[in-house]
Design an enzyme around this catalytic site. Structure first.
Site, PDB file in Angstrom:
ATOM      1  N   HIS A 128      -1.038  56.199 -65.514  1.00  0.00           N
ATOM      2  CA  HIS A 128      -1.032  55.830 -67.389  1.00  0.00           C
ATOM      3  C   HIS A 128      -2.215  56.149 -67.872  1.00  0.00           C
ATOM      4  CE1 HIS A 128      -2.527  53.375 -70.807  1.00  0.00           C
ATOM      5  NE2 HIS A 128      -0.846  53.876 -71.245  1.00  0.00           N
ATOM      6  N   GLU A 146      -1.706  60.327 -67.553  1.00  0.00           N
ATOM      7  CA  GLU A 146      -0.118  60.651 -68.689  1.00  0.00           C
ATOM      8  C   GLU A 146      -0.806  61.167 -69.864  1.00  0.00           C
ATOM      9  OE1 GLU A 146       1.907  56.846 -70.041  1.00  0.00           O
ATOM     10  OE2 GLU A 146       0.954  57.596 -71.829  1.00  0.00           O
ATOM     11  N   HIS A 147      -2.096  59.543 -70.263  1.00  0.00           N
ATOM     12  CA  HIS A 147      -2.928  60.603 -71.849  1.00  0.00           C
ATOM     13  C   HIS A 147      -3.289  61.370 -71.728  1.00  0.00           C
ATOM     14  CE1 HIS A 147      -3.491  56.665 -74.143  1.00  0.00           C
ATOM     15  NE2 HIS A 147      -2.450  56.026 -73.358  1.00  0.00           N
ATOM     16  N   GLU A 166      -5.791  50.065 -76.325  1.00  0.00           N
ATOM     17  CA  GLU A 166      -4.626  49.620 -75.915  1.00  0.00           C
ATOM     18  C   GLU A 166      -4.320  48.625 -75.434  1.00  0.00           C
ATOM     19  OE1 GLU A 166      -2.839  52.979 -73.833  1.00  0.00           O
ATOM     20  OE2 GLU A 166      -0.609  52.665 -73.850  1.00  0.00           O
TER      21      GLU A 166
END
Lengths: 420, 426
Positions: free
Chosen positions: B67, B70-71, B143
């Site tokens: 994840h 991905e950022h 997040e």
């Protein structure tokens, strides 16, 4: 989009014929007076109609009928402005992909559900009423678990003017107890008889479909008229309403709500969408200042409600960054007020809006929504909008920014411990 | 380029596998304004133990690294940022990571050729620095805080953690705050170099441009780049049918109690292929406990449940084994009573045979609904690819031939074993 209008004796019908979609949509709108006490009841009746009818009197029989008709999507929902708008929305696959006569059967089922509600001797079915109330109670409790929904409605409620957007369209679980089978039925009958009815039809429609609709509506409704109010004016802000609400959530959510007094029609329809995109759309000033440059939030955006002259900024933050985020929001807006807008920002934002218009043409739901908002709320037609969009000047955006008056500063305060 | 003609729905999917291993699926939709592309890598939250390319030892990465990566791919070395590039043409861009994949998507009517090239370029040009990794930690930690307020996410994560002994579902996709804080640019490059090789990736496109022209853009772009041949070695897990935990009660700030009831089987137990298992059990659970069943209505009437009973079926592949998981979930303030009644129902299997025919008939319409707009089409292609590792007519053929005899053969085998229950309450 070139839709057509047919004026009938008891209702108006607007239709847009296109073979672009595999589905057909019928939206029958009942417009009536608003009574805030009855919003929970309106929601109850919307659920009741899709879950039970005289012919298919419980949810199992209704669900089997949906499957038998190849899974049409049937939903009923309520919107509140100056009036109460109840939308009966049906989307189904065109029979050319399935079997002949399915269109007719589906439309018959739809209107049968609306006009032959499950009742006996002037009362709604007791068991179904109980079941739907239980389901609604559960949904209210589940909604309360969602911090984003809570933050939105609790902040909107603080707006200093008495605007219908302050009404929570879902109602209130406190009012569920008052719903009973007799009064609910008479209220429903009254709504059916005394509403102004407008039908919106989209897709590969033919004369048979129009006739099916007409045959049903002529026998079931009467002609009523209610004037629709399109735009609301807001007053100047005398004092900012500030509130910090402590909650059990981990995240804090900040809302800054602005009123826009003396907003013009062009500003509402054309300038505001571009302004909002620059301020708080994707890859916008807020996104870059709060998230990308300062890592203060996962999301930071703005949004607007054009008919009410309202714009708001919001961000999900850690409580310890509350003051810093407010400062950044204020600085972001002040920068625009002082005229710091790049030509490229205006160009890119216009492009985002134009692309969304084109994308919307691919969706039956957007197409239907366009027709409805044009008819009800004078939404500008696409060609005029595009022409107006081209003529936007930087000064107009700056002028709009300077009309914004902070009305509400609200924080849904979550856990303040960094390690939470 | 191969053309796959999908029966019944009269749609074609165009397919090509490039020399570098990249698989490309294209659906040509001339009547739509919009174009969508999704660049997918088979790298997700579960992939934390593997041998990085160029190394020899098995390495364990911090949770949440897929994840995080991905950022970080939205960061470009020079020039325009990814978000700004797409905004110029009014194009939507986003990415998402789950347990098994990471996806990069754009969607917009204009500038398709350049948008597609840019998608390939930004995903295939990583740029990580100590500074930009540090900056991203703040955003991801926010997040993570946000996800803590989502009880349904906690519920779902617990269900999977309790079902598997070896597959590391004890790691969440977003990762722990501690692990997120330790991620370095070196970790990111090691993951990137291993999993972002075209041979581990697939590209899905729905476009109003002719498939050949679309394919040429991809081919020309890929021809300019060189990729090493890689063999990805991930840690293999000796998963078996036994569940990790039979029952767990978890607590969160919820107003309504959720209950999930899962069963786990080695797929070979049903003596059917996985599409058959998926299709027949989808019907089975709908008839038995779904919104076509008296069971669902009775339990609501008796206030044992306060929402519909939802069922889901998933297939988990490890080594040379596959497992099928059936999960039945609802909102119930009497979870133990619910389990007792559910198990009685699963044993007696009393459903109405007539309902089977009604349900079977509607399968065709479900398939057509998958092709009503560009988003549903690309989702159909991705789901088919991830389920079967390809897109073809095999699954449609099975749906066409669904019959009651086979339905009975397969679903009669269901017995209660390897169950795992999760209750989420205040």
């Amino acid at each position: 989009m070139k839709y057509k209008k047919i004026e009938k004796q008891n209702y108006d019908l607007y239709y847009y014929k296109t073979d672009k979609f595999k589905t057909i949509n019928i939206t029958t709108l009942f417009i009536n007076r608003i009574d805030e006490k009855n919003i929970t009841l309106d929601n109850f009746l919307s659920s009741y109609v899709v879950n039970t009818s005289k012919k298919y009197n419980n949810e199992i029989l209704m669900n089997k009928k949906y499957i038998d008709l190849f899974n049409p999507s049937f939903s009923v929902y309520d919107i509140y402005r100056d009036l109460h708008y109840k939308f009966y929305d049906l989307t189904f696959l065109d029979e050319i992909y399935l079997e002949k006569s399915n269109n007719k059967k589906t439309i018959e089922f739809y209107y049968d559900s609306i006009f032959n509600i499950n009742e006996s001797r002037g009362k709604l079915d007791r068991i179904q009423t109980k079941l739907i109330k239980e389901q609604m109670k559960s949904n209210y409790l589940l909604d309360e678990e969602d911090p984003t929904e809570k933050a939105y409605y609790n902040s909107i409620k603080l707006i200093s003017d008495d605007l219908p957007i302050k009404i929570n369209p879902k109602g209130d679980k406190k009012h569920l107890k008052k719903i009973n089978t007799k009064d609910s039925y008479s209220y429903y009958q009254n709504e059916i008889k005394n509403s102004r009815v407008i039908v919106f039809l989209t897709g590969n429609i033919n004369d048979d479909i129009l006739k099916n609709i007409d045959d049903t509506l002529n026998n079931n409704i009467t002609n009523n008229h209610y004037e629709i109010k399109t735009y609301y004016d807001v007053s100047n802000v005398s004092k900012v309403r500030e509130k910090i609400e402590k909650t059990k959530f981990k995240e804090s959510i900040l809302y800054q709500i602005y009123k826009i007094p003396d907003i013009t029609l062009r500003e509402r329809e054309v300038i505001l969408p571009v302004f909002n995109n620059i301020l708080g759309g994707s890859s916008s000033r807020l996104f870059n200042n709060i998230r990308e440059k300062n890592s203060l939030a996962y999301y930071a955006y703005s949004n607007y409600i054009k008919h009410f002259g309202i714009l708001y900024m919001y961000a999900g933050i850690n409580y310890k960054n509350y003051n810093k985020t407010i400062k950044l929001m204020n600085e972001t807006l002040d920068d625009i007020k002082q005229g710091n807008i790049l030509d490229n920002e205006i160009k890119d934002s216009k492009q985002v809006i134009l692309s969304n218009l084109l994308k919307g043409e691919d969706s039956i739901y957007s197409t239907v929504n366009d027709m409805i908002t044009s008819v009800l709320f004078n939404k500008m037609d696409k060609e005029t909008f595009k022409k107006e969009l081209k003529t936007i000047r930087k000064e107009e955006l700056i002028n709009l920014a300077n009309k914004l008056e902070l009305d509400v500063s609200y924080l849904l305060k979550g856990g303040s411990n960094e390690n939470d | 380029m191969k053309t796959i003609k999908l029966d019944i729905i009269n749609e074609n999917i165009h397919y090509e596998k490039l020399d570098n291993g990249l698989e490309i699926y294209i659906s040509y939709q001339k009547d739509y304004n919009n174009n969508i592309a999704c660049f997918l890598t088979k790298f997700g939250g579960l992939d934390i133990e593997f041998i990085p390319i160029g190394e020899k030892e098995m390495t364990k990465m911090p949770s949440g690294i897929a994840h995080f990566l991905e950022h970080k791919l939205f960061e470009q070395k020079d020039g325009i940022s990814v978000n700004e590039f797409y905004k110029k043409s009014g194009t939507y861009v986003n990415a998402s990571t789950n347990y098994k994949t990471t996806k990069y998507i754009f969607s917009g009517p204009d500038n398709f050729d350049k948008n597609l090239e840019f998608l390939l370029d930004f995903v295939q040009t990583p740029y990580f620095t100590d500074e930009n990794v540090k900056k991203e930690k703040g955003i991801i930690l926010e997040e993570e805080r946000m996800t803590k307020d989502d009880p349904n996410r906690l519920f779902f994560e617990t269900i999977y953690r309790n079902l598997f002994n070896k597959i590391p579902y004890n790691n969440t996709v977003i990762g722990t705050r501690k692990d997120i804080s330790t991620i370095t640019k070196e970790d990111l490059y090691r993951c990137y170099n291993t999993f972002y090789n075209p041979s581990n990736m697939a590209l899905f496109i729905v476009s109003n441009k002719k498939p050949k022209d679309v394919l040429d853009i991809v081919k020309n772009n890929q021809a300019k780049k060189t990729f090493k041949k890689v063999k990805i070695i991930k840690k293999e897990y000796n998963e078996n049918e036994i569940v990790n935990r039979e029952k767990e009660v978890i607590h969160s700030n919820v107003n309504e109690t959720r209950i999930s009831y899962s069963l786990k089987y080695d797929i070979s137990y049903f003596e059917a292929n996985k599409t058959e298992i998926y299709d027949y059990f989808t019907i089975f659970f709908n008839l038995l406990v779904g919104n076509l069943s008296n069971f669902n209505l009775d339990l609501k009437t008796k206030k044992i449940i306060s929402d519909d009973i939802e069922t889901s079926i998933s297939i988990e592949k490890v080594k040379n084994k596959e497992f099928v998981i059936f999960t039945i979930a609802t909102v119930s303030n009497k979870p133990n009573k619910f389990v007792k009644l559910l198990e009685e129902k699963l044993i007696t299997k009393d459903y109405d045979k007539k309902d089977f025919e009604i349900y079977r008939k509607s399968l065709l319409s479900n398939l057509i609904y998958q092709f009503v707009d560009t988003t549903s089409i690309i989702n159909y292609m991705i789901d088919e690819y991830l389920f079967s590792n390809k897109i073809g007519n095999e699954n449609i053929e099975i749906e066409k031939n669904i019959n009651y005899k086979r339905f009975k053969e397969i679903t009669d085998k269901l017995i209660i074993k390897n169950r795992s229950i999760v209750i989420l309450k205040k």
